[in-house]
Design an enzyme around this catalytic site. Structure first.
Site, PDB file in Angstrom:
ATOM      1  N   ASN A 103       0.827  -1.201   0.000  1.00 37.64           N
ATOM      2  CA  ASN A 103       0.000   0.000   0.000  1.00 37.64           C
ATOM      3  C   ASN A 103       0.858   1.246   0.000  1.00 37.64           C
ATOM      4  O   ASN A 103       1.974   1.261   0.515  1.00 37.64           O
ATOM      5  CB  ASN A 103      -0.963  -0.002   1.194  1.00 37.64           C
ATOM      6  N   LEU A 133      -0.851   8.429   3.973  1.00 37.99           N
ATOM      7  CA  LEU A 133      -1.208   9.020   5.266  1.00 37.99           C
ATOM      8  C   LEU A 133      -2.446   9.908   5.210  1.00 37.99           C
ATOM      9  O   LEU A 133      -2.576  10.891   5.926  1.00 37.99           O
ATOM     10  CB  LEU A 133      -0.016   9.813   5.843  1.00 37.99           C
ATOM     11  N   ASN A 136       4.325   7.200  14.566  1.00 38.34           N
ATOM     12  CA  ASN A 136       4.661   6.592  13.278  1.00 38.34           C
ATOM     13  C   ASN A 136       5.922   7.272  12.764  1.00 38.34           C
ATOM     14  O   ASN A 136       5.860   8.355  12.204  1.00 38.34           O
ATOM     15  CB  ASN A 136       3.509   6.776  12.286  1.00 38.34           C
ATOM     16  N   CYS A 143       6.629   5.276   8.404  1.00 39.04           N
ATOM     17  CA  CYS A 143       5.828   5.123   7.203  1.00 39.04           C
ATOM     18  C   CYS A 143       6.702   5.408   5.984  1.00 39.04           C
ATOM     19  O   CYS A 143       7.263   6.488   5.863  1.00 39.04           O
ATOM     20  CB  CYS A 143       4.619   6.052   7.208  1.00 39.04           C
ATOM     21  N   THR A 150       5.310  -1.623   7.778  1.00 36.90           N
ATOM     22  CA  THR A 150       5.414  -2.359   6.509  1.00 36.90           C
ATOM     23  C   THR A 150       6.833  -2.306   5.946  1.00 36.90           C
ATOM     24  O   THR A 150       7.613  -1.399   6.236  1.00 36.90           O
ATOM     25  CB  THR A 150       4.465  -1.752   5.471  1.00 36.90           C
TER      26      THR A 150
END
Lengths: 270, 306
Positions: free
Chosen positions: B70, B74, B128, B131, B194
């Site tokens: 993906n 955000l 986070n 990302c 991820t």
């Protein structure tokens, strides 16, 4: 909002409609109250490959005794749809449905124009059969690459004549009906002065892009059922977004899949 | 036998070790009929920034073997809308809420936390810093120990609530970044985010996703996630770990607990099955009952190395 359910479904019937497309009839014990334009997320088996469910517009829902029958029209395009084409009758799958919104089916001063391109037929067929049962008038424009890919002609013809409308067939190669795109057939009739209260359409993105421009040019109210790759179908992954006129990206699964052309960003397809 | 499912992550007591992961469960109110948030140990919100973000163009997602990539970019409603629209409804239901926080600059992380500090009903923040989708969206914090320590310290100074740092598996040295987050004041570490990945369309000779690369999730990454949880747990045994990566079953939860996780997040599985976290919870309970495990906490970090 109609309650969403993760239904246990069984493959009840399957029949080929064309070299690439087939009809899958799923049976569930639980009731399913869905309207044309809504869709479901169907599992393609138990394993991790394919990992995700596949989104399919519902082509029809009916209740037979204690059983709900859900019809899907599917084009074999990849791993998931190939698996679905080969599951044995009686196989157990899961269908998360009904999801998304639906078409506006209320009648207006004129007939409705229903427009389907290729495997965009399912929600349009569902709409046609519901409208025919309500005696709401419509013309049905059905386009495909060639005659063999024109799906469900008998049902399309029956619903259209019941609604007192015209069934317009087009093929890209001219092997049946008018030669050329289905949008051109609609454009011709619009320029001849035929009036519609609303256009309801589903098909490949270039077709829907052409319809957007056509609707704008003629000041027509048009609703398009869009397709984007979806992971969840319920608005949490934000994978399937489309750009609206106000600049926002919204998930087609939750705020759509049906959008009025006037709410979409100009050039939403690019 | 009855199984005690409760656990703790740092100073936070949870009724069970299962959380819904950020970006897979909206703001906690989207899947009420399948998985109400109050039945989970906790849930983590979609990453919130100071202001709403539109995200990336499509295609944003692509399925791969046992996984998906993906590049959502955000997209989120912004911290203000979350506090105004979602939190009051969440407070009525009473789940344990962890707010996932990100920013393009360090002070934006602090801005999100400060806005949330004015609200009741938030138990933890998950930073986070990993990302991989937006160049300016945090990638440098998660990859470089010094800025990461500084960022964590600034957020630490802004709150007394639980502070978790979600680490990137793409960092050159995972254990070093873990240490940096802890010295900055993190109460726990979430791992892993991820893995940077690409899917290529052979016909078009182009990447499938509009942004080119994205983040890989799903069962394909579970063995890597387990290895990373175990490495960080070995290096920093006193630091609570929230495990995440490809969880699909109760047995997967057990594997993460054994590797050293105190709680475990379920993410991509929710896309396959919106009721996945609760199904997985009942599978965990059954596994424990069948294996004579009276408390899930017994399982944390007890992996035997031959």
């Amino acid at each position: 909002m109609i309650a969403r359910r993760d239904l246990a479904v069984r493959v009840a019937a399957r029949s080929d409609l064309s070299p690439t497309c087939f009809r899958l009839t799923l049976a569930a014990q639980e009731p399913l109250d869905a309207s044309p334009g809504q869709f479901g997320m169907l599992s393609c088996g138990e394993g991790f490959d394919p990992l995700l469910r596949r989104a399919f517009s519902l082509a029809g829902v009916s209740r037979q005794g204690d059983t709900t029958e859900v019809e899907l029209l599917i084009k074999e395009v990849g791993k998931g749809t190939t698996l679905l084409r080969h599951f044995a009758l009686g196989s157990d799958l899961r269908l998360l449905a009904p999801l998304g919104n639906g078409f506006s089916l209320d009648a207006g001063p004129h007939r409705l124009a229903l427009v389907a391109g290729g495997i965009g037929l399912p929600p349009v067929l569902f709409a046609a059969e519901v409208l025919a049962a309500r005696s709401t008038g419509f013309d049905l424009y059905l386009g495909a690459t060639s005659a063999v890919e024109l799906l469900e002609l008998t049902r399309c013809g029956r619903a259209t004549s019941r609604a007192g409308g015209e069934l317009v067939l087009t093929t890209d190669d001219g092997s049946r009906g008018e030669r050329g795109f289905v949008t051109a057939a609609l454009a011709r009739r619009l320029s001849e002065g035929r009036a519609y209260s609303r256009v309801l359409a589903c098909g490949p993105t270039p077709m829907l892009a052409a319809l957007t421009l056509l609707a704008r040019g003629h000041g027509l109210d048009a609703e398009l059922s869009l397709e984007e790759p979806m992971a969840c179908g319920v608005g949490v992954c934000l994978g399937c977004v489309v750009k609206l006129a106000d600049g926002r990206y919204v998930p087609t699964c939750k705020e759509g899949p049906v959008f009025r052309t006037s709410e979409l960003a100009p050039g939403w397809w690019t | 036998m009855s199984v005690r499912l409760n656990t703790t992550v740092g100073g936070l007591a949870l009724a069970n070790p299962i959380m819904a992961a950020s970006g897979t469960y909206g703001y906690g109110l989207d899947l009420l009929e399948f998985c109400p948030p109050e039945r989970l140990g906790a849930f983590v919100t979609k990453g919130l920034s100071p202001r709403p973000r539109a995200g990336n163009p499509v295609p944003r997602i692509v399925e791969t073997a046992a996984g998906m990539i993906n590049a959502i970019g955000l997209q989120n409603i912004g911290v203000e809308a979350f506090c105004r629209d979602a939190l009051p409804l969440l407070r009525q239901r009473g789940p344990v809420v962890a707010v996932n926080v990100f920013g393009e600059r360090m002070d934006e992380y602090v801005e999100v936390i400060e806005r949330c500090e004015r609200e009741d009903g938030i138990a933890a923040y998950e930073l986070n810093v990993s990302c991989p989708n937006v160049t300016a969206g945090g990638i440098e914090f998660g990859h470089d120990p010094r800025p990461l320590e500084r960022l964590t310290g600034m957020c630490r100074a802004a709150t007394r609530r639980q502070l978790w740092v979600k680490l990137s598996p793409n960092a050159p040295d995972l254990v070093e970044t873990a240490r940096a987050a802890v010295s900055g004041g993190a109460d726990a570490l979430t791992l892993i985010n991820t893995l940077r990945a690409i899917a290529i369309d052979a016909e078009r000779r182009r990447p499938v996703l509009a942004t080119g690369c994205g983040g890989l999730s799903g069962p394909a990454i579970k063995p890597i996630a387990l290895r990373m949880v175990w490495e960080v747990h070995k290096a920093l045994p006193a630091v609570p770990v929230v495990g995440i990566g490809g969880v699909e079953s109760g047995r997967d939860i057990v594997e993460f607990l054994l590797a050293g996780a105190s709680a475990v997040q379920v993410g991509t599985a929710i896309f396959r099955d919106p009721g996945a976290p609760l199904r997985i919870l009942s599978e965990l309970e059954r596994f424990c009952a069948e294996h004579g495990v009276a408390e899930v906490r017994e399982l944390v970090g007890v992996l035997e190395w031959h």
